[in-house]
Write a protein that holds these residues in place. Structure first.
Motif, PDB file in Angstrom:
ATOM      1  N   GLU A   1      54.748  42.344  35.720  1.00 58.11           N
ATOM      2  CA  GLU A   1      54.640  41.360  36.801  1.00 58.11           C
ATOM      3  C   GLU A   1      53.253  41.426  37.453  1.00 58.11           C
ATOM      4  OE1 GLU A   1      57.201  40.200  40.807  1.00 58.11           O
ATOM      5  OE2 GLU A   1      57.945  41.727  39.418  1.00 58.11           O
ATOM      6  N   PHE A   2      52.740  42.660  37.580  1.00 56.54           N
ATOM      7  CA  PHE A   2      51.423  42.866  38.161  1.00 56.54           C
ATOM      8  C   PHE A   2      50.513  43.568  37.153  1.00 56.54           C
ATOM      9  CE2 PHE A   2      54.074  43.264  42.167  1.00 56.54           C
ATOM     10  CZ  PHE A   2      53.803  41.975  42.598  1.00 56.54           C
ATOM     11  N   SER A   3      49.226  43.329  37.295  1.00 55.77           N
ATOM     12  CA  SER A   3      48.232  43.968  36.442  1.00 55.77           C
ATOM     13  C   SER A   3      48.127  45.459  36.751  1.00 55.77           C
ATOM     14  CB  SER A   3      46.871  43.303  36.668  1.00 55.77           C
ATOM     15  OG  SER A   3      45.830  44.094  36.143  1.00 55.77           O
ATOM     16  N   LYS A   4      47.690  46.229  35.767  1.00 54.77           N
ATOM     17  CA  LYS A   4      47.479  47.664  35.969  1.00 54.77           C
ATOM     18  C   LYS A   4      46.305  47.925  36.898  1.00 54.77           C
ATOM     19  CE  LYS A   4      49.481  49.086  31.552  1.00 54.77           C
ATOM     20  NZ  LYS A   4      49.255  49.762  30.244  1.00 54.77           N
ATOM     21  N   ARG A   5      45.543  46.893  37.218  1.00 55.16           N
ATOM     22  CA  ARG A   5      44.452  47.054  38.172  1.00 55.16           C
ATOM     23  C   ARG A   5      44.968  47.340  39.579  1.00 55.16           C
ATOM     24  NH1 ARG A   5      42.262  42.891  39.601  1.00 55.16           N
ATOM     25  NH2 ARG A   5      43.600  41.294  38.655  1.00 55.16           N
ATOM     26  N   LEU A   6      46.208  46.973  39.844  1.00 57.04           N
ATOM     27  CA  LEU A   6      46.784  47.183  41.166  1.00 57.04           C
ATOM     28  C   LEU A   6      46.995  48.672  41.429  1.00 57.04           C
ATOM     29  CD1 LEU A   6      48.165  46.179  43.775  1.00 57.04           C
ATOM     30  CD2 LEU A   6      50.293  45.976  42.453  1.00 57.04           C
ATOM     31  N   GLN A   7      46.364  49.178  42.462  1.00 54.61           N
ATOM     32  CA  GLN A   7      46.579  50.554  42.908  1.00 54.61           C
ATOM     33  C   GLN A   7      47.763  50.545  43.876  1.00 54.61           C
ATOM     34  OE1 GLN A   7      44.829  53.279  41.762  1.00 54.61           O
ATOM     35  NE2 GLN A   7      43.905  51.781  40.352  1.00 54.61           N
ATOM     36  N   ALA A   8      48.924  50.854  43.344  1.00 53.53           N
ATOM     37  CA  ALA A   8      50.166  50.683  44.102  1.00 53.53           C
ATOM     38  C   ALA A   8      50.180  51.458  45.414  1.00 53.53           C
ATOM     39  CB  ALA A   8      51.352  51.095  43.235  1.00 53.53           C
ATOM     40  N   ASP A   9      49.757  52.715  45.366  1.00 57.06           N
ATOM     41  CA  ASP A   9      49.813  53.524  46.583  1.00 57.06           C
ATOM     42  C   ASP A   9      48.863  53.014  47.652  1.00 57.06           C
ATOM     43  OD1 ASP A   9      47.649  54.211  45.022  1.00 57.06           O
ATOM     44  OD2 ASP A   9      47.771  56.356  45.462  1.00 57.06           O
ATOM     45  N   GLU A  10      47.664  52.596  47.248  1.00 58.19           N
ATOM     46  CA  GLU A  10      46.697  52.080  48.208  1.00 58.19           C
ATOM     47  C   GLU A  10      47.162  50.762  48.817  1.00 58.19           C
ATOM     48  OE1 GLU A  10      42.836  51.796  46.508  1.00 58.19           O
ATOM     49  OE2 GLU A  10      42.695  53.938  46.024  1.00 58.19           O
TER      50      GLU A  10
ATOM     51  N   ALA B   1      50.239  49.753  49.116  1.00 56.20           N
ATOM     52  CA  ALA B   1      51.388  50.028  49.982  1.00 56.20           C
ATOM     53  C   ALA B   1      50.926  50.514  51.346  1.00 56.20           C
ATOM     54  CB  ALA B   1      52.302  51.059  49.325  1.00 56.20           C
ATOM     55  N   TYR B   2      49.940  51.427  51.367  1.00 56.40           N
ATOM     56  CA  TYR B   2      49.393  51.910  52.636  1.00 56.40           C
ATOM     57  C   TYR B   2      48.802  50.759  53.435  1.00 56.40           C
ATOM     58  CZ  TYR B   2      49.626  57.034  52.327  1.00 56.40           C
ATOM     59  OH  TYR B   2      50.046  58.331  52.309  1.00 56.40           O
ATOM     60  N   LYS B   3      47.981  49.954  52.776  1.00 50.54           N
ATOM     61  CA  LYS B   3      47.298  48.850  53.449  1.00 50.54           C
ATOM     62  C   LYS B   3      48.297  47.854  54.010  1.00 50.54           C
ATOM     63  CE  LYS B   3      43.780  47.093  51.308  1.00 50.54           C
ATOM     64  NZ  LYS B   3      42.956  46.274  50.365  1.00 50.54           N
ATOM     65  N   MET B   4      49.311  47.526  53.222  1.00 48.30           N
ATOM     66  CA  MET B   4      50.306  46.557  53.666  1.00 48.30           C
ATOM     67  C   MET B   4      51.068  47.074  54.880  1.00 48.30           C
ATOM     68  SD  MET B   4      53.528  44.886  51.579  1.00 48.30           S
ATOM     69  CE  MET B   4      54.378  46.472  51.427  1.00 48.30           C
ATOM     70  N   PHE B   5      51.544  48.297  54.801  1.00 44.98           N
ATOM     71  CA  PHE B   5      52.335  48.861  55.889  1.00 44.98           C
ATOM     72  C   PHE B   5      51.501  48.950  57.173  1.00 44.98           C
ATOM     73  CE2 PHE B   5      54.209  52.445  58.287  1.00 44.98           C
ATOM     74  CZ  PHE B   5      55.503  51.975  58.434  1.00 44.98           C
ATOM     75  N   ALA B   6      50.257  49.427  57.041  1.00 44.91           N
ATOM     76  CA  ALA B   6      49.376  49.546  58.203  1.00 44.91           C
ATOM     77  C   ALA B   6      49.046  48.179  58.786  1.00 44.91           C
ATOM     78  CB  ALA B   6      48.091  50.276  57.812  1.00 44.91           C
TER      79      ALA B   6
ATOM     80  N   LEU C   1      56.029  48.445  43.848  1.00 41.78           N
ATOM     81  CA  LEU C   1      54.827  47.904  43.218  1.00 41.78           C
ATOM     82  C   LEU C   1      54.629  48.480  41.807  1.00 41.78           C
ATOM     83  CD1 LEU C   1      52.540  48.043  46.360  1.00 41.78           C
ATOM     84  CD2 LEU C   1      53.326  45.957  45.212  1.00 41.78           C
ATOM     85  N   LYS C   2      54.925  49.758  41.639  1.00 41.20           N
ATOM     86  CA  LYS C   2      54.794  50.371  40.317  1.00 41.20           C
ATOM     87  C   LYS C   2      55.808  49.784  39.348  1.00 41.20           C
ATOM     88  CE  LYS C   2      52.638  54.796  41.462  1.00 41.20           C
ATOM     89  NZ  LYS C   2      52.781  56.278  41.480  1.00 41.20           N
ATOM     90  N   GLU C   3      56.983  49.452  39.849  1.00 36.53           N
ATOM     91  CA  GLU C   3      57.975  48.792  39.004  1.00 36.53           C
ATOM     92  C   GLU C   3      57.441  47.436  38.545  1.00 36.53           C
ATOM     93  OE1 GLU C   3      61.449  48.621  41.430  1.00 36.53           O
ATOM     94  OE2 GLU C   3      62.085  50.661  40.973  1.00 36.53           O
ATOM     95  N   GLY C   4      56.737  46.748  39.448  1.00 39.27           N
ATOM     96  CA  GLY C   4      56.139  45.472  39.099  1.00 39.27           C
ATOM     97  C   GLY C   4      55.068  45.597  38.038  1.00 39.27           C
ATOM     98  N   ILE C   5      54.330  46.699  38.085  1.00 33.42           N
ATOM     99  CA  ILE C   5      53.302  46.954  37.069  1.00 33.42           C
ATOM    100  C   ILE C   5      53.959  47.253  35.727  1.00 33.42           C
ATOM    101  CG2 ILE C   5      51.436  48.509  36.374  1.00 33.42           C
ATOM    102  CD1 ILE C   5      50.852  48.923  39.388  1.00 33.42           C
ATOM    103  N   ARG C   6      54.978  48.085  35.737  1.00 31.95           N
ATOM    104  CA  ARG C   6      55.670  48.458  34.498  1.00 31.95           C
ATOM    105  C   ARG C   6      56.329  47.246  33.837  1.00 31.95           C
ATOM    106  NH1 ARG C   6      56.992  53.295  37.293  1.00 31.95           N
ATOM    107  NH2 ARG C   6      58.924  52.356  38.074  1.00 31.95           N
TER     108      ARG C   6
ATOM    109  N   THR D   1      55.447  51.782  47.301  1.00 25.82           N
ATOM    110  CA  THR D   1      54.695  52.169  46.106  1.00 25.82           C
ATOM    111  C   THR D   1      55.578  52.086  44.867  1.00 25.82           C
ATOM    112  OG1 THR D   1      53.206  53.635  47.333  1.00 25.82           O
ATOM    113  CG2 THR D   1      53.430  54.044  44.981  1.00 25.82           C
ATOM    114  N   VAL D   2      56.806  52.562  44.992  1.00 19.76           N
ATOM    115  CA  VAL D   2      57.755  52.506  43.875  1.00 19.76           C
ATOM    116  C   VAL D   2      58.009  51.057  43.463  1.00 19.76           C
ATOM    117  CG1 VAL D   2      60.158  52.904  43.220  1.00 19.76           C
ATOM    118  CG2 VAL D   2      58.878  54.700  44.388  1.00 19.76           C
TER     119      VAL D   2
END
Length: 215
Positions: free
Chosen positions: A164-173, A175-180, A156-161, A153-154
């Motif tokens: 690199e990534f749009s603010k539409r990206l829900q970083a925590d969600e 991250a959960y989906k990717m790991f699972a 991905l949030k760095e990427g948003i800041r 999550t950290v």
């Protein structure tokens, strides 16, 4: 930094090994030998006799370091999870951008049939057995999984800041989906003996992440 909480440890950190005395080296060797057996056979399949045979130490020596089999298994679990986590972080931290860090993690898991740790992913191997039968190991795995989700999550949030990534990206969600998804891919691939499920999962994760990339 290692943060202790209750009886378990958040271990998504790179260790800094120091010099060990003879007794510490012997204990570490026993843990390492036990971890291989544990990762392949689980807690139930790990016997004191099998660890004694693998480590070539006397029974009295083993019990000098560990009160019982459970105590040995708990330290072996910590060792397995930490070994896996240290390697992931070592691979990911070499990259400079959020996207390349995520891709590095995906590449690290691309072949579940040829894993960094002998016997496969310890998170997956221990999870099913610990779910109902061993609350201590279950808590260790819970802490590890939550730390992994926070770690990504950290990133991905760095990427948003950084834009690199749009603010539409829900970083925590994400991250959960990717790991699972990766853990599921490991399970399926190892059961059927084919890496194609993992390759398909990685391709899907990359495609979804790409939708959040900025122009």
């Amino acid at each position: 930094m290692t943060k202790k909480t209750g009886d378990y440890i958040y271990i998504w950190v790179i260790s800094k090994p120091g010099k060990m005395g003879k007794a510490e080296r012997t204990k570490q060797m026993i843990i390492e030998k036990a971890s291989i057996i544990l990762n392949k056979k689980g807690v139930e399949g790990t016997t004191v006799d099998s660890v004694l045979e693998a480590s070539q130490v006397a029974r009295g020596c083993l019990y000098n370091y560990f009160d019982n089999k459970d105590a040995l298994c708990y330290e072996a679990v910590d060792y397995l999870l930490k070994k896996n986590d240290d390697q992931v972080i070592s691979v990911v931290s070499r990259e400079q951008t959020a996207k390349s860090k995520i891709y590095a993690y995906l590449k690290f898991n691309k072949d579940p049939l040829d894993t960094f740790i002998e016997g496969g992913c310890p998170i997956l191997n221990l999870a099913a057995e610990a779910d109902d039968n061993n609350p201590v190991i279950k808590e260790k795995l819970k802490a590890n999984m939550l730390a992994a989700q926070k770690y990504f999550t950290v990133i991905l949030k760095e990427g948003i800041r950084s834009g690199e990534f749009s603010k539409r990206l829900q970083a925590d969600e994400f991250a959960y989906k990717m790991f699972a998804s990766i853990q599921g891919g490991i399970l399926i691939s190892r059961v059927i003996g084919n890496v194609q499920p993992m390759q398909a999962i990685i391709k899907s994760i990359k495609a979804e992440l790409k939708t959040f990339e900025t122009e």
